[in-house]
Design a protein around this motif. Structure first.
Motif, PDB file in Angstrom:
ATOM      1  N   ASP A 206       0.830  -1.210   0.000  1.00  0.00           N
ATOM      2  CA  ASP A 206       0.000   0.000   0.000  1.00  0.00           C
ATOM      3  C   ASP A 206       0.860   1.254   0.000  1.00  0.00           C
ATOM      4  OD1 ASP A 206      -2.217  -1.654   0.118  1.00  0.00           O
ATOM      5  OD2 ASP A 206      -2.288  -1.619   2.310  1.00  0.00           O
ATOM      6  N   ILE A 207       1.962   1.221   0.772  1.00  0.00           N
ATOM      7  CA  ILE A 207       2.861   2.381   0.822  1.00  0.00           C
ATOM      8  C   ILE A 207       3.477   2.629  -0.549  1.00  0.00           C
ATOM      9  CG2 ILE A 207       5.023   3.232   1.791  1.00  0.00           C
ATOM     10  CD1 ILE A 207       4.297   1.668   4.361  1.00  0.00           C
ATOM     11  N   GLY A 208       3.929   1.563  -1.207  1.00  0.00           N
ATOM     12  CA  GLY A 208       4.527   1.701  -2.526  1.00  0.00           C
ATOM     13  C   GLY A 208       3.553   2.272  -3.538  1.00  0.00           C
ATOM     14  N   ARG A 209       2.323   1.800  -3.512  1.00  0.00           N
ATOM     15  CA  ARG A 209       1.323   2.308  -4.450  1.00  0.00           C
ATOM     16  C   ARG A 209       1.020   3.779  -4.189  1.00  0.00           C
ATOM     17  NH1 ARG A 209      -2.780  -2.897  -4.022  1.00  0.00           N
ATOM     18  NH2 ARG A 209      -1.667  -4.257  -5.501  1.00  0.00           N
ATOM     19  N   SER A 210       0.920   4.142  -2.910  1.00  0.00           N
ATOM     20  CA  SER A 210       0.633   5.539  -2.575  1.00  0.00           C
ATOM     21  C   SER A 210       1.744   6.455  -3.066  1.00  0.00           C
ATOM     22  CB  SER A 210       0.452   5.692  -1.058  1.00  0.00           C
ATOM     23  OG  SER A 210      -0.680   4.969  -0.605  1.00  0.00           O
ATOM     24  N   LEU A 211       2.996   6.029  -2.883  1.00  0.00           N
ATOM     25  CA  LEU A 211       4.124   6.861  -3.310  1.00  0.00           C
ATOM     26  C   LEU A 211       4.188   6.984  -4.824  1.00  0.00           C
ATOM     27  CD1 LEU A 211       6.876   5.638  -0.829  1.00  0.00           C
ATOM     28  CD2 LEU A 211       5.763   7.866  -0.857  1.00  0.00           C
ATOM     29  N   GLN A 212       3.939   5.884  -5.522  1.00  0.00           N
ATOM     30  CA  GLN A 212       3.987   5.936  -6.982  1.00  0.00           C
ATOM     31  C   GLN A 212       2.854   6.769  -7.553  1.00  0.00           C
ATOM     32  OE1 GLN A 212       4.417   1.643  -8.080  1.00  0.00           O
ATOM     33  NE2 GLN A 212       6.369   2.308  -8.919  1.00  0.00           N
ATOM     34  N   VAL A 216       1.810  11.200  -1.010  1.00  0.00           N
ATOM     35  CA  VAL A 216       2.815  11.107   0.056  1.00  0.00           C
ATOM     36  C   VAL A 216       2.159  11.106   1.434  1.00  0.00           C
ATOM     37  CG1 VAL A 216       4.845  12.203   1.075  1.00  0.00           C
ATOM     38  CG2 VAL A 216       4.517  12.226  -1.414  1.00  0.00           C
ATOM     39  N   GLY A 217       1.127  11.919   1.610  1.00  0.00           N
ATOM     40  CA  GLY A 217       0.432  11.968   2.895  1.00  0.00           C
ATOM     41  C   GLY A 217      -0.150  10.626   3.276  1.00  0.00           C
ATOM     42  N   ASP A 218      -0.776   9.954   2.298  1.00  0.00           N
ATOM     43  CA  ASP A 218      -1.326   8.629   2.575  1.00  0.00           C
ATOM     44  C   ASP A 218      -0.223   7.641   2.938  1.00  0.00           C
ATOM     45  OD1 ASP A 218      -3.809   9.612   2.018  1.00  0.00           O
ATOM     46  OD2 ASP A 218      -3.937   8.766  -0.006  1.00  0.00           O
ATOM     47  N   ALA A 219       0.925   7.741   2.253  1.00  0.00           N
ATOM     48  CA  ALA A 219       2.038   6.841   2.538  1.00  0.00           C
ATOM     49  C   ALA A 219       2.555   7.032   3.961  1.00  0.00           C
ATOM     50  CB  ALA A 219       3.168   7.068   1.531  1.00  0.00           C
TER      51      ALA A 219
END
Length: 252
Positions: A206-212, A216-219
């Motif tokens: 989930d972190i990787g998808r948010s960053l891509q 950034v806030g969600d990550a």
């Protein structure tokens, strides 16, 4: 953190270098060279239907699992079984300061391990096989793994596990595989307890998808449970390590 613990950190860092890094440098070099070659050979994307997949993430993850292994020893339990703790505590040291500095030094070396794999992976970005955005997202998504592994091995050995490394890897595997276990097995009332026990490794994706996606806030929000879990495990390990004098004297 006390002043005595801060003063001990450089010594603990050098001790880890002399006791682990110096003897495992060939192993670490082999892992880094292998991952660099594998990424250069296997990273180029291949088409499968309408989606593209990259081997970079799995190779990076695999490299982190391997390079962390030498640091995942039963540090605290070895102090009891081999009597190392008695030698350490003959000096004017408190167990709290000794093991806090040891844990900080291990986290520092784990961070260096992540950085080493990241630097070794740069050729995949230079040759254009991996976009810079994917490179950064992968490092942030999985870079916490060596740090959590050394914390879990420390905590497991403080709890009396003979193999802190096995404990750490089993816990981390359980965290990554938890959703699969939950789908395959009816956990019932155990689900909540097991979800708190295992690290939330599934958040990495989930972190990787948010960053891509540029979120950034969600990550950062998704990283909070990982940070909280690591902090709690470290605190539990340090509390359990206070029993070392009693365990050396034959108590439990």
């Amino acid at each position: 953190m006390t002043l005595d613990a801060i003063r001990l950190i450089p010594a603990a860092f050098r001790y880890t270098a002399a006791d682990v890094i110096r003897f495992r440098r060939r192993f670490a070099s082999a892992v880094l060279i292998t991952v660099a070659v594998a990424q250069a050979a296997a990273v180029p994307r291949f088409q499968d239907g309408a989606e593209e997949f990259s081997a970079f993430g799995p190779l990076f993850l695999l490299a982190l699992w391997f390079i962390s292994a030498p640091l995942c020893r039963s540090w605290v339990d070895e102090d009891v079984r081999f009597g190392y703790g008695a030698l350490w505590l003959q000096k004017p040291l408190r167990p709290a300061d000794l093991y806090l500095s040891r844990l900080v030094a291990l986290v520092a070396w784990a961070s260096i391990a992540t950085l080493s794999v990241a630097v070794t992976s740069l050729p995949a970005v230079v040759i254009g096989s991996v976009p810079l955005s994917e490179f950064g997202a992968t490092i942030v998504s999985f870079g916490w793994i060596p740090i959590l592994l050394v914390i879990l091995s420390f905590t497991g050995s403080a709890a009396g596990a003979r193999s802190g490394g096995l404990f750490a890897y089993a816990m981390l595997f359980g965290g990554f595989a938890f959703d699969g276990f939950r789908s395959a097995l009816p956990l019932g009332a155990l689900e909540g307890a097991l979800r708190r026990l295992f690290p939330p490794g599934q958040l990495s994706v989930d972190i990787g998808r948010s960053l891509q996606d540029g979120r950034v806030g969600d990550a950062l929000t998704q990283m909070a449970p990982l940070a909280a879990y690591a902090t709690i495990c470290a605190a539990v390990g340090l509390v359990l390590a206070q029993r070392i004098p009693a365990r050396l004297g034959g108590g439990r």
